[in-house]
Design a protein around this motif. Structure first.
Motif, mmCIF file in Angstrom:
data_model
loop_
_atom_site.group_PDB
_atom_site.id
_atom_site.type_symbol
_atom_site.label_atom_id
_atom_site.label_comp_id
_atom_site.label_asym_id
_atom_site.label_seq_id
_atom_site.Cartn_x
_atom_site.Cartn_y
_atom_site.Cartn_z
ATOM 1 N N SER B 14 -7.851 11.084 23.423
ATOM 2 C CA SER B 14 -8.342 11.015 22.383
ATOM 3 C C SER B 14 -8.141 13.031 21.333
ATOM 4 O O SER B 14 -7.856 12.723 20.103
ATOM 5 C CB SER B 14 -9.737 11.167 21.847
ATOM 6 O OG SER B 14 -10.361 10.399 22.909
ATOM 7 N N PHE B 17 -4.423 12.423 20.142
ATOM 8 C CA PHE B 17 -4.124 11.560 19.324
ATOM 9 C C PHE B 17 -4.568 12.537 17.563
ATOM 10 O O PHE B 17 -3.895 12.275 16.752
ATOM 11 C CB PHE B 17 -4.495 10.495 19.336
ATOM 12 C CG PHE B 17 -4.167 9.368 19.563
ATOM 13 C CD1 PHE B 17 -2.809 9.150 20.380
ATOM 14 C CD2 PHE B 17 -5.173 8.757 20.962
ATOM 15 C CE1 PHE B 17 -2.036 8.469 20.962
ATOM 16 C CE2 PHE B 17 -4.162 7.399 22.052
ATOM 17 C CZ PHE B 17 -2.824 7.780 21.865
ATOM 18 N N LEU B 18 -5.598 12.886 18.258
ATOM 19 C CA LEU B 18 -6.796 13.143 16.969
ATOM 20 C C LEU B 18 -5.677 14.741 16.378
ATOM 21 O O LEU B 18 -5.608 15.349 15.393
ATOM 22 C CB LEU B 18 -8.145 14.285 17.174
ATOM 23 C CG LEU B 18 -8.920 12.671 17.280
ATOM 24 C CD1 LEU B 18 -10.576 13.330 17.290
ATOM 25 C CD2 LEU B 18 -8.951 11.985 15.579
ATOM 26 N N ILE B 20 -2.207 15.879 16.975
ATOM 27 C CA ILE B 20 -1.025 15.021 16.478
ATOM 28 C C ILE B 20 -1.592 14.572 14.685
ATOM 29 O O ILE B 20 -0.473 14.288 13.681
ATOM 30 C CB ILE B 20 -0.587 13.447 17.015
ATOM 31 C CG1 ILE B 20 -0.304 13.773 17.844
ATOM 32 C CG2 ILE B 20 0.170 12.959 16.379
ATOM 33 C CD1 ILE B 20 0.342 12.988 19.566
ATOM 34 N N ALA B 21 -2.437 13.564 14.457
ATOM 35 C CA ALA B 21 -2.545 13.138 13.340
ATOM 36 C C ALA B 21 -3.022 14.505 12.465
ATOM 37 O O ALA B 21 -2.563 14.541 11.566
ATOM 38 C CB ALA B 21 -4.303 12.031 13.123
#
Lengths: 109, 395
Positions: B14, B17-18, B20-21
């Motif tokens: 998680s 992902f966060l 990368i976002a």
């Protein structure tokens, strides 16, 4: 400490729900190319609200174990689902929302 | 155990992902700037939401105790969502105000707002089409009613004709009756003679009575028809009134629609003028770009020429330098030769001086010596040319 955590979680959950409502209101003013992105973000916030709700139940169970004894049977699976599925899904939703927004900008060009 | 490992792995995933976002969003923000992101009204909300990576990092990678980390994570979470709520609330207020203003602009007839055209396109035009369809239907109904009216008129005319005929028949019958009565009076004397004929007359009278009954029946029918006609007229009058009202309403709507149409045409004309202006500007821009390209090509050619001339100059300069070097070498050689000549001159002057001294010493004997003679001190006397040749060969 647990009561502070409980209040923080409750406030956080309410804020997430408020943000969802405001996002829904703001969605009508957005261009259609960004609609997908906002919808994905809304879905992510819904998952986050569920995670927060599970956290609240866990803390309530810790603080008032007698009143919330009926939760004992489900709480373990709730926590597992929220940590294994909901949190990563929220992260994926944020990532997809950002990517979709970028695509929307490209389409606008 | 496996579940705990899976949970920790999912938390790390998680965070990744966060992260990368957040990275993608901040990169996009850097590329486009605030103005570039203005198309997305809630871009600030996105900036806030990508900050969600911070509480996850605090929760997963903190060095303090777990409880403190959890409180810090939740505190950051609350802060982030509080700021997001504030941002969204402000954006919502601003957007709703803008929309309200747009709608108010729509109410003003003089103001020309882009949404007005959209409104005209999406709402007014379908309404106009509906009104046109309704108008067509009303026209059709009017035509049908007119046709029915015509039919009723023709029927009425035919009924009038039949009534006239019946009246004529009635007159004829009454005349006949009068005549018959007169004939009865006149022929009362001849009653007996005409007894046989009386029965015939009675029969005729009966027939006439029947005819009268028929006329009465026809009259009743005519009355009924007239009543039916009046009833229909009564029924038709409110409809006609309603139709007239509708017609007036449609005309009023049509006038409004015409006004709106004229507005739309005016707006379209303005758009076309703007388009023409844009096209003209585009042409000018293209022309200036072409001029710029030509100038660029000219400067490029000039640059090439200048490069060629500089390369030629450099070659010429190098040749000049080489020649200068050669000239310096030649100058050095000449200087050396001059030195040698000077030294040779000096040696010659020395030898001439020695020779003059020897001439003084040997006096006449030397003067008397001829070419080819031998002297014990000097040796064989030779010619001057031969002496020079010998000296060169020695060198």
């Amino acid at each position: 400490m647990s009561s502070i955590l409980l209040w923080l979680n409750v406030v956080g959950c309410l804020l997430v729900v408020l943000c969802m409502g405001l996002l829904v209101k703001n969605r009508q003013y957005e261009k259609s190319v960004f609609e997908t992105s906002v919808n994905v973000l809304l879905f992510g916030l819904l998952l986050l609200a569920l995670v927060k709700l599970v956290d609240i139940f866990v803390i309530l169970n810790e603080l008032y174990s007698e009143s919330f004894s009926w939760l004992n049977g489900y709480l373990g699976s709730f926590v597992a689902v929220s940590n294994v599925a909901l949190l990563p899904l929220f992260a994926v939703c944020v990532l997809v929302a950002v990517l979709s927004a970028r695509e929307g900008f490209e389409n606008l060009e | 155990m496996a579940m705990e490992v899976l949970i920790s792995v999912q938390k790390y995933i998680s965070v990744i992902f966060l992260f990368i976002a957040a990275f993608i969003w901040l990169l996009l923000r850097k590329e486009r700037g605030d103005e570039g992101l203005a198309d997305l009204r809630i871009n600030r909300a996105y900036t806030v939401i990508v900050l969600m990576v911070l509480p996850f990092i605090v929760g997963n990678f903190s060095l303090v105790s777990e409880e403190l980390a959890e409180i810090g994570m939740n505190f950051l979470f609350v802060l982030i969502f509080l700021s997001m709520a504030v941002v969204l609330l402000k954006l919502n207020k601003r957007s709703s105000k803008e929309r309200e203003n747009d709608l108010r602009d729509l109410m003003k007839e003089s103001a020309k707002h882009p949404i007005r055209y959209e409104f005209a396109k999406k709402i007014v035009v379908p309404e106009i089409n509906k009104l046109r369809k309704a108008e067509d239907k009303l026209d059709d109904k009017k035509k049908k009613i007119k046709l029915k009216e015509k039919k009723i008129d023709t029927k009425q005319k035919s009924l009038d004709k039949t009534v006239k005929k019946l009246e004529q028949l009635k007159k004829f019958i009454s005349d006949n009756l009068k005549r018959s009565n007169n004939a009865k009076k006149e022929e009362s004397v001849r009653d007996r003679a005409y007894d046989k004929k009386e029965s015939v007359l009675i029969v005729r009278e009966k027939k006439l009575d029947e005819a009268e009954k028929d006329v009465k029946y026809a009259r009743n029918e005519l009355k009924n028809l007239k009543e039916e006609l009046t009833r229909r007229e009564r029924l038709m009058n409110p409809r006609l009134k309603r139709l007239e009202d509708r017609e007036e309403d449609v005309e009023a709507r049509m006038s409004r629609v015409r006004v709106k149409e004229s507005d739309i045409r005016e707006a379209l004309d303005n758009i076309q003028i703007l388009k023409k202006k844009i096209a003209k500007e585009e042409r000018e821009l293209k022309k200036s770009v072409r001029d710029f390209d030509d100038e660029k090509e000219d400067t490029f050619d000039l640059k090439k020429k200048v490069d060629r001339v500089t390369s030629r100059n450099n070659k010429f300069k190098s040749k000049l330098n080489e020649r200068e070097g050669k000239l310096e070498l030649l100058e050095d050689n000449l200087n050396e030769r001059e030195k040698k000549l000077n030294s040779f001159e000096r040696s010659l002057s020395k030898k001439s001086r020695n020779l003059s001294a020897l001439e003084v010493k040997f006096g006449k004997s030397v003067v008397d010596l001829k070419k080819g003679d031998m002297d014990p001190e000097i040796g064989k006397v030779t010619g001057e040319k031969k002496f020079r040749v010998k000296k060169r060969s020695k060198k």
